[in-house]
Design a protein around this motif. Structure first.
Motif, mmCIF file in Angstrom:
data_model
loop_
_atom_site.group_PDB
_atom_site.id
_atom_site.type_symbol
_atom_site.label_atom_id
_atom_site.label_comp_id
_atom_site.label_asym_id
_atom_site.label_seq_id
_atom_site.Cartn_x
_atom_site.Cartn_y
_atom_site.Cartn_z
ATOM 1 N N LYS A 71 5.028 -6.326 -10.317
ATOM 2 C CA LYS A 71 3.988 -5.684 -9.502
ATOM 3 C C LYS A 71 4.183 -6.086 -8.047
ATOM 4 N N TYR A 72 3.996 -5.120 -7.168
ATOM 5 C CA TYR A 72 4.063 -5.355 -5.724
ATOM 6 C C TYR A 72 2.638 -5.282 -5.179
ATOM 7 N N ALA A 100 -5.577 -4.989 15.002
ATOM 8 C CA ALA A 100 -6.283 -4.552 16.205
ATOM 9 C C ALA A 100 -5.516 -3.428 16.899
ATOM 10 N N CYS A 101 -4.291 -3.194 16.448
ATOM 11 C CA CYS A 101 -3.460 -2.126 17.019
ATOM 12 C C CYS A 101 -4.104 -0.763 16.754
ATOM 13 N N THR A 102 -4.265 0.026 17.799
ATOM 14 C CA THR A 102 -4.921 1.329 17.657
ATOM 15 C C THR A 102 -3.938 2.498 17.631
ATOM 16 N N GLU A 103 -2.667 2.207 17.756
ATOM 17 C CA GLU A 103 -1.649 3.255 17.723
ATOM 18 C C GLU A 103 -1.128 3.416 16.295
ATOM 19 N N PRO A 104 -0.956 4.639 15.824
ATOM 20 C CA PRO A 104 -0.486 4.835 14.447
ATOM 21 C C PRO A 104 0.978 4.466 14.208
ATOM 22 N N ALA A 105 1.813 4.468 15.237
ATOM 23 C CA ALA A 105 3.256 4.270 15.051
ATOM 24 C C ALA A 105 3.618 2.966 14.321
ATOM 25 N N PRO A 106 3.057 1.809 14.664
ATOM 26 C CA PRO A 106 3.430 0.594 13.922
ATOM 27 C C PRO A 106 3.072 0.660 12.433
ATOM 28 N N TYR A 107 1.971 1.295 12.114
ATOM 29 C CA TYR A 107 1.573 1.455 10.712
ATOM 30 C C TYR A 107 2.562 2.379 9.999
ATOM 31 N N GLN A 108 2.946 3.448 10.668
ATOM 32 C CA GLN A 108 3.903 4.392 10.084
ATOM 33 C C GLN A 108 5.261 3.734 9.873
ATOM 34 N N ARG A 109 5.704 2.927 10.840
ATOM 35 C CA ARG A 109 6.987 2.218 10.695
ATOM 36 C C ARG A 109 6.934 1.251 9.508
ATOM 37 N N LEU A 110 5.822 0.556 9.364
ATOM 38 C CA LEU A 110 5.660 -0.364 8.241
ATOM 39 C C LEU A 110 5.759 0.389 6.913
ATOM 40 N N ALA A 111 5.055 1.493 6.802
ATOM 41 C CA ALA A 111 5.071 2.281 5.562
ATOM 42 C C ALA A 111 6.475 2.806 5.271
ATOM 43 N N SER A 140 9.349 1.516 6.237
ATOM 44 C CA SER A 140 10.174 0.379 5.836
ATOM 45 C C SER A 140 9.914 0.006 4.374
ATOM 46 N N LEU A 141 8.661 -0.052 3.989
ATOM 47 C CA LEU A 141 8.324 -0.397 2.604
ATOM 48 C C LEU A 141 8.796 0.670 1.624
ATOM 49 N N THR A 142 8.643 1.928 1.997
ATOM 50 C CA THR A 142 9.075 3.038 1.135
ATOM 51 C C THR A 142 10.571 2.960 0.866
ATOM 52 N N ASP A 143 11.331 2.502 1.864
ATOM 53 C CA ASP A 143 12.775 2.353 1.704
ATOM 54 C C ASP A 143 13.150 1.150 0.845
ATOM 55 N N LEU A 194 0.991 3.655 -2.983
ATOM 56 C CA LEU A 194 0.033 3.279 -4.022
ATOM 57 C C LEU A 194 0.002 4.321 -5.134
ATOM 58 N N LEU A 195 0.035 5.586 -4.752
ATOM 59 C CA LEU A 195 -0.061 6.659 -5.736
ATOM 60 C C LEU A 195 1.192 6.787 -6.603
ATOM 61 N N LYS A 196 2.273 6.119 -6.222
ATOM 62 C CA LYS A 196 3.483 6.085 -7.051
ATOM 63 C C LYS A 196 3.379 5.061 -8.176
#
Length: 186
Positions: free
Chosen positions: A13-14, A72-83, A85-88, A139-141
């Protein structure tokens, strides 16, 4: 007699824990690791996360992954990069524990500073929303994913002097209710 989970209960489990550097987040991460999970430690203070990672590995747990991100980051880009990276790197995410949060000022509403108010809302609501949103596909995977939010009694019944924190926890409760309606357990 009480329930005693098997040591390998969370094998394969992750699970991501936000605010994993100390407090409740640290204890949750250590507990999940003790039961076999591959833990993703997310927080804003890298050295605290590395200490938790080392503790997990010294106890014989799977290698934990440190992810530095300030909610506290309000820009979506760091969240998208994280996702991305994890998806890969991982096939799915079995659990997301939204634990990170700021208390802010314990003071009457008239004395709450706008800067502190904004920071509490940024971390406790906006960052939590953006992280959850980008991680929903992972999560849905999973066959039986869990999405957990830390909240507080002041998020169900307001209390004098708890200002931004209380309001942010009311919003957290609302976010949980909306997501529960959108993604009912099957």
């Amino acid at each position: 007699m009480y329930y005693q989970p098997k040591r390998n209960l969370l094998d394969k489990k992750y699970i991501m824990v936000t605010g994993a550097g100390d407090g409740i987040g640290r204890e949750a991460a250590l507990t999940y690791a003790r039961h076999g999970a591959s833990v993703l430690l997310l927080g804003r203070t890298e050295h605290k996360l590395n200490t938790v990672k080392q503790t997990i590995e010294e106890a014989g747990g799977r290698e934990a992954r440190v992810l530095v991100l300030d909610l506290a980051c309000t820009e979506p880009a760091p969240y998208q990069r994280l996702a991305k990276s994890l998806t890969d790197e991982i096939p799915h995410l079995d659990g997301l524990i939204n634990n990170a949060g700021l208390l802010g000022e314990i003071a009457p509403m008239a004395k709450q500073t706008p800067a502190c108010w904004s920071e509490v809302m940024a971390v406790n609501i906006n960052g939590t929303f953006m992280l959850t949103q980008v991680l929903l596909p992972l999560l849905l995977k999973a066959s039986s994913p869990s999405l957990i939010f830390s909240t507080s009694s002041v998020g169900r019944q307001g209390r004098a002097n708890w200002g931004a924190y209380s309001v942010s926890k009311f919003a957290t409760e609302g976010m949980m209710q909306v997501l529960a309606e959108e993604y009912p357990a099957s």
